[in-house]
Scaffold this active site. Structure first.
Site, short mmCIF file in Angstrom:
data_model
loop_
_atom_site.label_atom_id
_atom_site.label_comp_id
_atom_site.label_asym_id
_atom_site.label_seq_id
_atom_site.Cartn_x
_atom_site.Cartn_y
_atom_site.Cartn_z
N VAL A 1 6.03 -2.79 -10.94
CA VAL A 1 7.19 -2.70 -11.81
C VAL A 1 7.62 -4.13 -12.16
CG1 VAL A 1 9.64 -2.07 -11.91
CG2 VAL A 1 7.95 -0.48 -10.93
N VAL B 1 0.89 -1.16 0.00
CA VAL B 1 0.00 0.00 0.00
C VAL B 1 0.93 1.21 0.00
CG1 VAL B 1 -0.09 0.00 2.56
CG2 VAL B 1 -1.96 1.06 1.27
N HIS C 1 14.76 -1.01 15.56
CA HIS C 1 13.77 -1.29 14.54
C HIS C 1 14.17 -0.49 13.30
CE1 HIS C 1 10.68 -3.23 17.32
NE2 HIS C 1 11.73 -2.95 18.07
N HIS D 1 12.05 -7.47 10.54
CA HIS D 1 13.11 -6.52 10.23
C HIS D 1 14.14 -7.04 9.23
CE1 HIS D 1 12.27 -4.75 14.51
NE2 HIS D 1 11.37 -4.38 13.64
C1 LIG Z 1 4.23 -6.25 10.60
C2 LIG Z 1 5.44 -5.39 10.67
C3 LIG Z 1 5.79 -4.76 11.85
C4 LIG Z 1 6.92 -3.96 11.92
N1 LIG Z 1 7.16 -3.24 13.06
C5 LIG Z 1 8.09 -2.27 13.02
C6 LIG Z 1 8.18 -1.33 14.06
O1 LIG Z 1 7.43 -1.36 15.03
N2 LIG Z 1 9.12 -0.35 13.96
C7 LIG Z 1 9.96 -0.27 12.88
O2 LIG Z 1 10.79 0.64 12.83
N3 LIG Z 1 9.91 -1.17 11.90
C8 LIG Z 1 8.96 -2.13 11.93
N4 LIG Z 1 8.84 -2.97 10.88
C9 LIG Z 1 9.83 -2.90 9.81
C10 LIG Z 1 9.66 -1.67 8.94
O3 LIG Z 1 8.32 -1.31 8.84
C11 LIG Z 1 10.26 -1.96 7.56
O4 LIG Z 1 11.59 -2.42 7.70
C12 LIG Z 1 10.30 -0.72 6.70
O5 LIG Z 1 9.04 -0.09 6.68
C13 LIG Z 1 10.72 -1.11 5.30
O6 LIG Z 1 10.74 0.02 4.48
P1 LIG Z 1 11.14 -0.15 2.97
O7 LIG Z 1 11.01 1.18 2.33
O8 LIG Z 1 12.42 -0.86 2.89
O9 LIG Z 1 10.07 -1.18 2.36
P2 LIG Z 1 8.47 -1.07 2.38
O10 LIG Z 1 8.02 -0.01 3.29
O11 LIG Z 1 7.96 -2.44 2.61
O12 LIG Z 1 8.12 -0.57 0.92
C14 LIG Z 1 8.26 -1.33 -0.25
C15 LIG Z 1 7.15 -0.87 -1.19
O13 LIG Z 1 7.45 -1.32 -2.51
C16 LIG Z 1 6.26 -1.80 -3.10
N5 LIG Z 1 6.67 -2.74 -4.14
C17 LIG Z 1 7.32 -3.90 -3.97
N6 LIG Z 1 7.57 -4.46 -5.17
C18 LIG Z 1 7.09 -3.62 -6.11
C19 LIG Z 1 7.06 -3.64 -7.54
N7 LIG Z 1 7.59 -4.64 -8.23
N8 LIG Z 1 6.47 -2.61 -8.18
C20 LIG Z 1 5.92 -1.59 -7.49
N9 LIG Z 1 5.91 -1.53 -6.14
C21 LIG Z 1 6.51 -2.53 -5.47
C22 LIG Z 1 5.52 -2.44 -1.95
O14 LIG Z 1 4.15 -2.61 -2.24
C23 LIG Z 1 5.80 -1.47 -0.82
O15 LIG Z 1 4.85 -0.43 -0.77
C24 LIG Z 1 7.73 -3.80 10.78
C25 LIG Z 1 7.39 -4.42 9.59
C26 LIG Z 1 6.25 -5.20 9.50
C27 LIG Z 1 5.89 -5.83 8.19
#
Ligand SMILES: Cc1cc2nc3c(=O)[nH]c(=O)nc-3n(C[C@H](O)[C@H](O)[C@H](O)COP(=O)(O)OP(=O)(O)OC[C@H]3O[C@@H](n4cnc5c(N)ncnc54)[C@H](O)[C@@H]3O)c2cc1C
Ligand SMILES: *[C@@H]1O[C@H](CO)[C@@H](O)[C@H](O)[C@H]1NC(C)=O
Ligand SMILES: *[C@@H]1O[C@H](CO)[C@@H](O)[C@H](O)[C@H]1NC(C)=O
Ligand SMILES: *[C@@H]1O[C@H](CO)[C@@H](O)[C@H](O)[C@H]1NC(C)=O
Ligand SMILES: *[C@@H]1O[C@H](CO)[C@@H](O)[C@H](O)[C@H]1NC(C)=O
Ligand SMILES: *[C@@H]1O[C@H](CO)[C@@H](O)[C@H](O)[C@H]1NC(C)=O
Ligand SMILES: *[C@@H]1O[C@H](CO)[C@@H](O)[C@H](O)[C@H]1NC(C)=O
Ligand SMILES: *[C@@H]1O[C@H](CO)[C@@H](O)[C@H](O)[C@H]1NC(C)=O
Ligand SMILES: *[C@@H]1O[C@H](CO)[C@@H](O)[C@H](O)[C@H]1NC(C)=O
Length: 691
Positions: free
Chosen positions: A290, A136, A619, A576
């Site tokens: 993508v 999302v 985190h 994580h």
């Molecule tokens: C249930 C849960 C609880 C957590 N609790 C915590 C917490 O309390 N505190 C904390 O700091 N961290 C927490 N984390 C970890 C943290 O939220 C994540 O490490 C962080 O948000 C990851 O950020 P990101 O930008 O790397 O990836 P994401 O935020 O996951 O973003 C990746 C995005 O790319 C999109 N995407 C993927 N593939 C494609 C594609 N091929 N084409 C287009 N879009 C695509 C996905 O839909 C998503 O929106 C938690 C994670 C989860 C799942």
């Protein structure tokens, strides 16, 4: 008037629930297939925590055109979603925005969750472990547990040291990341009521106030929280009055990503996108995946020229041209997938999946690390958050009560877990075992460079984290379940490393996730000692006076063997995962350099949690927001050097074809369409309230 009072009050929560999404319905930034321009300077693959935040920062420069492509939906702003849910329960945005609903109305397995499973884990009972990931706008920050915790300065400086062979490595030192983490932060001290109950401490000097990600504590702390700090102290764990300035060891209450103006979740979208004025140079395309980056090969490296995308497995593939760069922000699972599908990755993996290799980059998807977590659960003699929530008491439905989420935290180091002698002995065995683990079993790759990276991470983990104050186990105080309380333990610096890899050529198939949980014995020992400590804390007064008998794993688990057997069958992800596109030297299987540029490409960067070279005792989001702020500076500087910039020329010679021909028009068309939807929604809203 009086006769209307009761029904109106009863409807009030519904009405306010409805009012909010419309006021936030900033249609201007969203585009569809018709309103999309043919080219953008920056195409960001993934509108998650990092990608969406970076899009906001880059598009602040009106000279840059930016497109975000996100697989998932817009999220709570969506009228259709709000209305659909309203008739049976609450609008989806309430689930997502209300901190306590993280537990009571979980979005796990909803359309906002990829709901991945790992491949079977031989050293963890052969299980396929559930791995939620946000799908999302806002990504995982929209569904996560909202803890905001920074790493220890020793860890960030160790990151610096791992890439100090490259110029300007100082940007990844503690001082530098501390500054950008503060740049992202809007800190608000706790309410008096929260302090009176839980006794949290803080140091304003360690916090920023000019950023947009809200960092605060819940308005209301469940009375049980009063036991956390005194119990830790009684159990010999020092308290930490300032856990945000680089020293994280000890016990404290963590900050949470909560907006104190309305006690709602502060995630990437409300923090970085919703408050923006209309920006014709920023487009966001949702429900779109993508599928591939298209490259043009030249002697100086691969140049991304276009990005292909599709709305579904059976839908047509479309593309946009890339003016300057592709930024891959799919997160630790999907960023390596996107690179591999584009022909950038380990050539054996690509060949097996039927992908033609553009660039043999063996580290893509490897070095995967994760925190493994489990809890020791006790019956509670006092009301937990779940008991109060279910009681229907006069506070149980207030925004203040519903802002409560768990935040009692402690980091414990090697000497606390193993004793001084035990820690020394263990480290020596860990050292002795490095070579035997740095093979195919330990690394998930037999590539020599990847193995060098495995050793570099392993060595840093041993020499810098097992022999210092850095936390090896995180303890969390969990009091949301009705009738039960847990002290959870999670390992923070695993020696086990795994990988993410594709086995088909479709972006609509999940990649295979193999964290190789507990493949290194030290992870089992650390987890076991952490769980023993968790049990011991729960048995220490004052907390023990509030608890009854142990429910899980229960009194039959006593010996080390009992614990090991139990934890291997019960440990789960702490959510994580990191390091699948690690910032490491290329000869250590690194994927990006210290400017987040993918080795061997001229214009592709990765910006998300996959670039951390190793797992932090923290985190992920707090350091990640700091990385995003840093990335925006680095990129801006590459194209529009300021006087402080290094050499006054962009670091690559990619031309911008000025690709935004239909852009202004497109954006206007989009808002017209969406404004009519808005009016329609308003009419339905009135109907919904009346009936
Ligand atoms: C249930 C849960 C609880 C957590 N609790 C915590 C917490 O309390 N505190 C904390 O700091 N961290 C927490 N984390 C970890 C943290 O939220 C994540 O490490 C962080 O948000 C990851 O950020 P990101 O930008 O790397 O990836 P994401 O935020 O996951 O973003 C990746 C995005 O790319 C999109 N995407 C993927 N593939 C494609 C594609 N091929 N084409 C287009 N879009 C695509 C996905 O839909 C998503 O929106 C938690 C994670 C989860 C799942
Ligand atoms: C909470 O308030 C902020 C303003 O501080 C606003 O941007 C946001 O949309 C509000 N969230 C909800 C769900 O009302
Ligand atoms: C945008 O480009 C113009 C013309 O090259 C330049 O003068 C201006 O400084 C740039 N703006 C920013 C914010 O970089
Ligand atoms: C995204 O897809 C979902 C499911 O098909 C749909 O309900 C929603 O309206 C779509 N969102 C947009 C903005 O088109
Ligand atoms: C690919 O590169 C060649 C030169 O190496 C150039 O002539 C051609 O125009 C490029 N194609 C695209 C689509 O950029
Ligand atoms: C809830 O009820 C208690 C008494 O049962 C009262 O003391 C308290 O003020 C009430 N709180 C609210 C928020 O109404
Ligand atoms: C680890 O090292 C010890 C010696 O310190 C040795 O006895 C043991 O066999 C080693 N284990 C592995 C798996 O290499
Ligand atoms: C291991 O780390 C230590 C401390 O940082 C360093 O001195 C040593 O060179 C490293 N050894 C290897 C094999 O990387
Ligand atoms: C580990 O933590 C304890 C308690 O906080 C502290 O006394 C000790 O010095 C720490 N160990 C190291 C090696 O820093």
């Amino acid at each position: 008037m009086w006769s209307f009072k009761i029904p109106l009050l009863a409807l009030a929560p519904l009405a306010s629930a409805f009012r909010l999404p419309y006021s936030r319905f900033t249609a201007r930034d969203y585009v569809n297939g018709e309103t999309l321009a043919s080219a953008y300077d920056f195409v960001i693959a993934g509108g998650g925590t990092a990608g969406l935040s970076l899009a906001s920062l880059l598009s602040a420069n009106s000279n840059f055109t930016v497109l975000v492509i996100e697989s998932g939906d817009i999220g709570p702003d969506q009228i259709s979603t709000s209305l659909r849910c309203a008739f049976h329960d609450l609008p989806t945005h309430v689930y997502l925005d209300t901190p306590a609903y993280t537990y009571f109305k979980s979005l796990f397995h909803s359309s906002y969750d990829y709901a991945y499973d790992t491949v079977p884990q031989p050293s963890a009972g052969g299980r396929n472990v559930y791995w939620p990931r946000g799908k999302v706008l806002g990504g995982s920050s929209a569904i996560n547990g909202m803890y905001l915790i920074r790493p220890n300065e020793i860890e960030v400086d160790a990151w610096h040291d791992m890439i100090s062979s490259q110029p300007n490595a100082d940007q990844w030192s503690w001082d530098s990341l501390f500054a950008t983490m503060k740049d992202s932060e809007a800190f608000t001290p706790p309410t008096d009521a929260a302090v009176q109950t839980a006794g949290m401490q803080w140091n304003s000097a360690s916090h920023g106030t000019s950023g947009t990600v809200h960092h605060t504590y819940p308005a209301y702390m469940v009375p049980l929280t009063r036991h956390w700090l005194p119990t830790l102290e009684a159990a010999g764990i020092t308290l930490n009055p300032d856990a945000y300035g680089g020293k994280t060891t000890g016990g404290f209450f963590a900050l949470s990503a909560i907006n104190p103006s309305n006690w709602t979740r502060s995630y990437a979208k409300p923090a970085y996108i919703d408050p923006l004025p209309p920006r014709s140079n920023l487009h966001i395309l949702v429900n779109t995946t993508v599928t591939r980056i298209v490259f043009n090969s030249s002697s100086s490296g691969l140049q991304a020229t276009a990005v292909e995308f599709s709305t579904g497995r059976n839908s047509a593939t479309q593309s946009v041209q890339v003016g300057k760069e592709v930024i891959v922000s799919g997160g630790s699972v999907n960023s390596p997938q996107i690179l591999q599908l584009s022909g950038v990755g380990p050539s054996d993996v690509l060949a097996a999946a039927g992908i033609e290799t553009q660039l043999d980059l063996p580290g893509v998807g490897t070095h995967l690390q994760d925190h493994i977590s489990a809890g020791v659960w006790f019956k509670s003699n006092e009301d937990t958050q779940g008991n109060i929530y279910n009681s229907g008491s006069n506070i149980s439905n207030t925004p203040e009560f519903l802002s409560f989420i768990n935040s009692g935290t402690a980091y414990v180091n090697a000497t606390t877990l193993f004793g001084v002698d035990g820690a020394t002995t263990m480290l020596q065995t860990i050292r002795d075992n490095m070579t035997s683990f740095a093979g195919t079993t330990g690394t998930g790759s037999n590539n020599a460079q990847v193995i060098e990276g495995f050793k570099a991470i392993y060595n840093t983990t041993g020499e810098k984290f097992f022999s210092s104050e850095v936390g090896l186990v995180e303890l969390l105080f969990s009091i949301n379940v009705p009738g039960q309380v847990a002290v959870q333990a999670a390992i923070q610096h695993p020696f086990s490393q795994g990988r993410v890899y594709i086995n088909t050529n479709s972006a609509f198939d999940p990649p295979l996730i193999d964290p190789q949980y507990f493949s290194h014995w030290a992870d089992v020992v650390t987890m076991r000692e952490g769980l023993k400590l968790a049990r011991q804390i729960a048995q220490t007064p004052p907390l023990s006076t509030a608890l009854g008998s142990e429910v899980t794993p229960g009194p039959s688990v006593v010996t080390d063997d009992d614990w090991d057997n139990w934890l291997k069958n019960n440990g789960g992800t702490e959510f994580h995962p990191t390091s699948t596109c690690a910032m490491l030297p290329m000869d250590q299987g690194g994927v990006v350099d210290n400017k987040m540029k993918v080795y061997g490409t001229l214009n592709v960067r990765v910006v998300d949690a996959s670039i951390f070279p190793f797992s932090f005792a923290a985190h992920t989001t707090a350091p990640l927001y700091g990385v995003v702020q840093k990335a925006a500076e680095v990129i801006q500087n590459d194209y529009a050097p300021t006087t402080g910039g290094n050499n006054g020329t962009p670091d690559n010679n990619v031309n911008s074809p000025g690709g935004s021909t239909s852009q202004g028009n497109g954006a206007n068309k989009a808002s017209n369409v969406l404004v009519s939807v808005w009016v329609l929604g308003l009419v339905s809203l009135v109907l919904a309230i009346l009936f």
